[in-house]
Scaffold this motif. Structure first.
Motif, PDB file in Angstrom:
ATOM      1  N   ASN A 182      79.745  47.814  54.176  1.00 53.86           N
ATOM      2  CA  ASN A 182      78.806  48.908  53.940  1.00 53.86           C
ATOM      3  C   ASN A 182      77.709  48.989  55.009  1.00 53.86           C
ATOM      4  N   ASP A 216      76.137  43.819  49.526  1.00 52.50           N
ATOM      5  CA  ASP A 216      77.297  44.711  49.465  1.00 52.50           C
ATOM      6  C   ASP A 216      78.118  44.371  48.220  1.00 52.50           C
ATOM      7  N   LYS A 269      80.230  45.898  46.606  1.00 54.24           N
ATOM      8  CA  LYS A 269      81.612  46.380  46.554  1.00 54.24           C
ATOM      9  C   LYS A 269      82.547  45.562  47.425  1.00 54.24           C
ATOM     10  N   HIS A 270      81.997  44.615  48.180  1.00 54.91           N
ATOM     11  CA  HIS A 270      82.824  43.757  49.036  1.00 54.91           C
ATOM     12  C   HIS A 270      82.659  42.319  48.557  1.00 54.91           C
TER      13      HIS A 270
END
Length: 374
Positions: free
Chosen positions: A215, A276, A278-279
């Protein structure tokens, strides 16, 4: 009418906040600490048994050293003979020494000295400190400052210097500890491993800019930052009020705490990847435990605002107990060993990490400070 509506809305928010930060019962904290610890002691009754994962390792490596840090913290608030004997037998088995002996600059290996010194303080005997003094005096009397090139080492090594400085009544240990800490903070990598803009740390030189998460944010690993803030809290519990450079550690603990509050998950955990989610985000217990430990220390000692941080601490502790602690004492959502968010993934409530000891040590450290909260 508008005034009454505003009061009602504020009341709802306050009630929701109370629900999210449920008050912690001290007896329950101790019970859960004992539950988790008993699970481990029953599973590892032989303190000298080697640890076999991808290879065989002795049981005085850093993972086990962190566990014994937590056990001694539990022993401090609940001095049970069984806990003392378990730690003493472990130290005796390893002859109060380290994985690769005394000519050893690797903080992971001399992490065990934290417990050796604690045991010495309970019952002094020169043999307990012979190897610890030899190793740390080597570091003290040689010019290198760059040994702690990864931030985990700050937790493994700093408290040993702090404990010896107090024991020997010698500021040289405090000075060397500070110089090594500040070298990691300000000089390793391109400009040091600490980012004052974000109040967080890159794990090592592999992750400072231009490295980013998908991101575009900097890569801040949860447990890595946990090691640092946990070390700061631990050192502050050890060194005297007038110790040199104490304010530096206080300031850094405050800055890190402020950075961590807005990124706490709604469920009380912190993500594996702090910037981040989402990671390889997702809740993770060992980093969360270290954050809770340090913040609880800060509140207990007037460094952090009780009003601001107590709800954060309570949410974190309750989340670990509710979503991580099994009925038999096993701890879920502990990331396996590694150096970045992707390592040991995916995490789950039932997944057993490659080492079960250090996550428990972090949990016990957190519990020991939560237990002390008024």
């Amino acid at each position: 009418m508008k005034c009454n509506k505003l009061i009602l809305i504020l009341g709802v928010y306050l009630f929701q906040g109370m629900l999210n930060a449920q008050e912690i019962n001290r007896d329950s904290v101790l019970k859960n600490m004992q539950l988790a610890n008993n699970y481990f002691m029953e599973k590892w009754q032989d303190v000298g048994k080697t640890i076999i994962t991808n290879k065989e390792r002795p049981s005085n490596i850093w993972t086990r050293g962190v566990y014994y840090e937590g056990l001694m913290a539990l022993h401090e608030i609940y001095p049970k003979e069984e806990y003392y004997n378990y730690a003493y037998d472990w130290a005796e088995f390893h002859k109060w020494s380290f994985r690769y002996g005394t000519a050893n600059r690797n903080a992971d290996d001399y992490c065990a000295a934290q417990t050796y010194i604690d045991l010495y303080n309970l019952e002094p005997d020169p043999k307990k400190l012979k190897n610890t003094k030899a190793t740390i005096n080597m570091l003290l009397n040689t010019p290198q400052l760059d040994d702690w090139s990864w931030i985990d080492a700050i937790q493994m090594g700093m408290p040993v210097f702090a404990k010896l400085g107090v024991l020997q009544n010698d500021d040289r240990y405090f000075e060397k500890m500070y110089e090594m800490y500040m070298f990691t903070r300000n000089s390793h990598g391109d400009n040091g491993l600490y980012n004052p803009k974000d109040g967080l740390w890159w794990r090592d030189a592999d992750f400072d800019p231009p490295y980013t998460e998908p991101n575009g944010e900097d890569c801040y690993w949860s447990r890595g930052n946990g090691w640092v803030i946990g070390a700061l809290a631990k050192v502050l519990t050890i060194i005297p009020e007038d110790a040199p450079h104490r304010q530096q550690y206080v300031d850094d603990l405050v800055a890190m705490s402020e950075a961590l509050v807005p990124i706490q998950r709604k469920d009380g955990f912190w993500n594996v990847s702090l910037h981040d989610p989402k990671h390889y985000g997702g809740k993770e217990l060992s980093g969360t435990a270290l954050f809770v430990y340090a913040m609880a220390y800060g509140v207990n000692n007037g460094i952090l605002s009780r009003e601001k941080y107590r709800p954060v601490i309570e949410k974190g502790w309750n989340a670990m107990v509710k979503d991580g602690l099994h009925d038999n004492g096993f701890l879920g959502f502990v990331q396996s060993t590694g150096k970045e968010p992707k390592d040991g993934q995916p995490l789950s409530y039932t997944k057993i990490p490659d080492f079960e000891d250090y996550g428990l040590g972090c949990f016990l450290l957190a519990g020991s400070e939560v237990y002390k909260m008024k």
